[in-house]
Scaffold this active site. Structure first.
Site, PDB file in Angstrom:
ATOM      1  N   GLU A 280      40.769  38.759  30.366  1.00 51.39           N
ATOM      2  CA  GLU A 280      40.461  39.726  32.031  1.00 51.39           C
ATOM      3  C   GLU A 280      39.305  39.591  32.071  1.00 51.39           C
ATOM      4  O   GLU A 280      37.878  39.871  32.094  1.00 51.39           O
ATOM      5  CB  GLU A 280      40.741  41.241  32.188  1.00 51.39           C
ATOM      6  CG  GLU A 280      41.853  41.543  31.743  1.00 51.39           C
ATOM      7  CD  GLU A 280      42.028  43.117  32.531  1.00 51.39           C
ATOM      8  OE1 GLU A 280      43.300  42.969  33.044  1.00 51.39           O
ATOM      9  OE2 GLU A 280      41.484  44.111  31.956  1.00 51.39           O
TER      10      GLU A 280
ATOM     11  N   HIS B 299      38.478  47.233  28.044  1.00 48.08           N
ATOM     12  CA  HIS B 299      38.713  47.282  29.456  1.00 48.08           C
ATOM     13  C   HIS B 299      36.671  46.944  29.942  1.00 48.08           C
ATOM     14  O   HIS B 299      36.194  47.783  29.607  1.00 48.08           O
ATOM     15  CB  HIS B 299      39.152  48.139  29.867  1.00 48.08           C
ATOM     16  CG  HIS B 299      39.988  47.560  31.725  1.00 48.08           C
ATOM     17  ND1 HIS B 299      38.631  47.806  32.515  1.00 48.08           N
ATOM     18  CD2 HIS B 299      40.555  47.460  31.566  1.00 48.08           C
ATOM     19  CE1 HIS B 299      39.399  46.593  33.717  1.00 48.08           C
ATOM     20  NE2 HIS B 299      40.720  47.167  33.264  1.00 48.08           N
TER      21      HIS B 299
HETATM   22  C1  PEP Z   1      42.254  45.785  35.710  1.00 53.17           C
HETATM   23  O1  PEP Z   1      41.282  47.162  35.937  1.00 53.17           O
HETATM   24  O2  PEP Z   1      42.911  46.482  34.358  1.00 53.17           O
HETATM   25  C2  PEP Z   1      43.314  45.187  36.198  1.00 53.17           C
HETATM   26  C3  PEP Z   1      43.051  43.876  36.264  1.00 53.17           C
HETATM   27  O3  PEP Z   1      42.680  45.158  37.679  1.00 53.17           O
HETATM   28  P1  PEP Z   1      43.610  44.966  39.158  1.00 53.17           P
HETATM   29  O4  PEP Z   1      44.929  43.894  38.919  1.00 53.17           O
HETATM   30  O5  PEP Z   1      43.396  45.290  39.898  1.00 53.17           O
HETATM   31  O6  PEP Z   1      42.180  43.173  39.091  1.00 53.17           O
END
Ligand code: PEP
Length: 267
Positions: free
Chosen positions: A181, A100
């Site tokens: 992400e 992450h």
């Molecule tokens: C995450 O930290 O994996 C994430 C997607 O956070 P958020 O949905 O709050 O952007």
């Protein structure tokens, strides 16, 4: 095709009581109306709540994941503050997040560390949700695909290190999910367009498929400010196999609205 919607609870909530209340709220709603065949739900509580939450979810369709595992040993050892893959599995989790962006940023996790964590996870049969994504500066400099190429390089390294590369590829095909992400979209309310995410996912799928034939059908989830209002847009793309959800996963109703959007779109 089954979608995956995963809630990353991060360092929330503050108490075990509240973590159980969130688990119970998810359980009562999913028991009534949720179509689990089209959408697999998973939650990743903080390590301290993992055993109680996974025990509560044990007989349900919801899976439980850790947010991280120790690099240093898959089992036991003198590694203060760490939780090993074996301990995580013993606590009832069947998956773990790895890589992450908050781990990469605050704990300086690099590819060498992440390869070792992946190896440790696989020794305990844990599935891996491997997170990748570029920063705002990298996005602005149009370096997204280069960054992803570099981050995904852990997979061929892992395959090369395995005693039986073909067997390892078969195992990864069942136990690996990629979560794209963009760091600039996490917790910010900013999101890339669905077209951008779809093109990036296509690149990730092609790249992972090029590592080994069994990885041709890898699931790629999108994460970064997914919420109840925008989930339908992401779910509509055939390139987006689900969502990794942070903030909106801390509320059962919004998390299940997101899950429902994916369940409907992929039904
Ligand atoms: C995450 O930290 O994996 C994430 C997607 O956070 P958020 O949905 O709050 O952007």
């Amino acid at each position: 095709m089954q979608a995956w919607v995963i809630g990353n609870w991060k360092q929330n909530p503050a108490t075990n009581h509240d973590a159980m209340a969130l688990a119970d709220a998810l359980l009562s709603a999913t028991a009534k109306e949720f179509d689990k065949k089209t959408c697999q739900l998973m939650v990743a509580p903080s390590c301290i709540h993992l055993a109680t939450v996974s025990a509560r979810l044990q007989d349900s369709s919801l899976l439980c994941a850790a947010q991280d595992i120790s690099t240093h040993s898959a089992s036991i050892g003198a590694y203060t503050g760490d939780c090993s893959a074996e301990q995580i599995a013993d606590a009832g989790a069947t998956w773990t997040l790895l890589g992450h962006s908050e781990r990469r940023q605050y704990h300086k996790e690099c590819n060498d560390i992440l390869v070792q964590k992946m190896r440790n996870a696989l020794t305990q049969d844990l599935g891996i949700v491997f997170c990748v994504g570029e920063t705002q500066a990298q996005y602005d400099a149009k370096q997204t695909l280069d960054v992803l190429t570099e981050q995904l390089a852990v997979i061929p390294t892992l395959l090369q290190q395995a005693e039986q590369t073909a067997d390892c590829a078969d195992i990864l095909a069942k136990r690996l999910i990629i979560a794209y992400e963009p760091v600039w979209a996490i917790g910010t309310g900013k999101v890339p367009t669905v077209a951008e995410v779809s093109a990036t996912h296509e690149y990730i799928k092609q790249t992972v498929a090029s590592f080994a034939a069994p990885l041709a059908d890898i699931n790629v989830l999108y994460g970064g400010s997914v919420n109840a209002a925008n989930a339908d847009n992401f779910a509509a793309s055939p390139m987006i196999n689900g969502a990794l959800v942070g903030g909106a996963a801390l509320n059962a109703e919004s998390f299940l609205t997101i899950a429902d959007a994916f369940a409907r779109a992929k039904a």
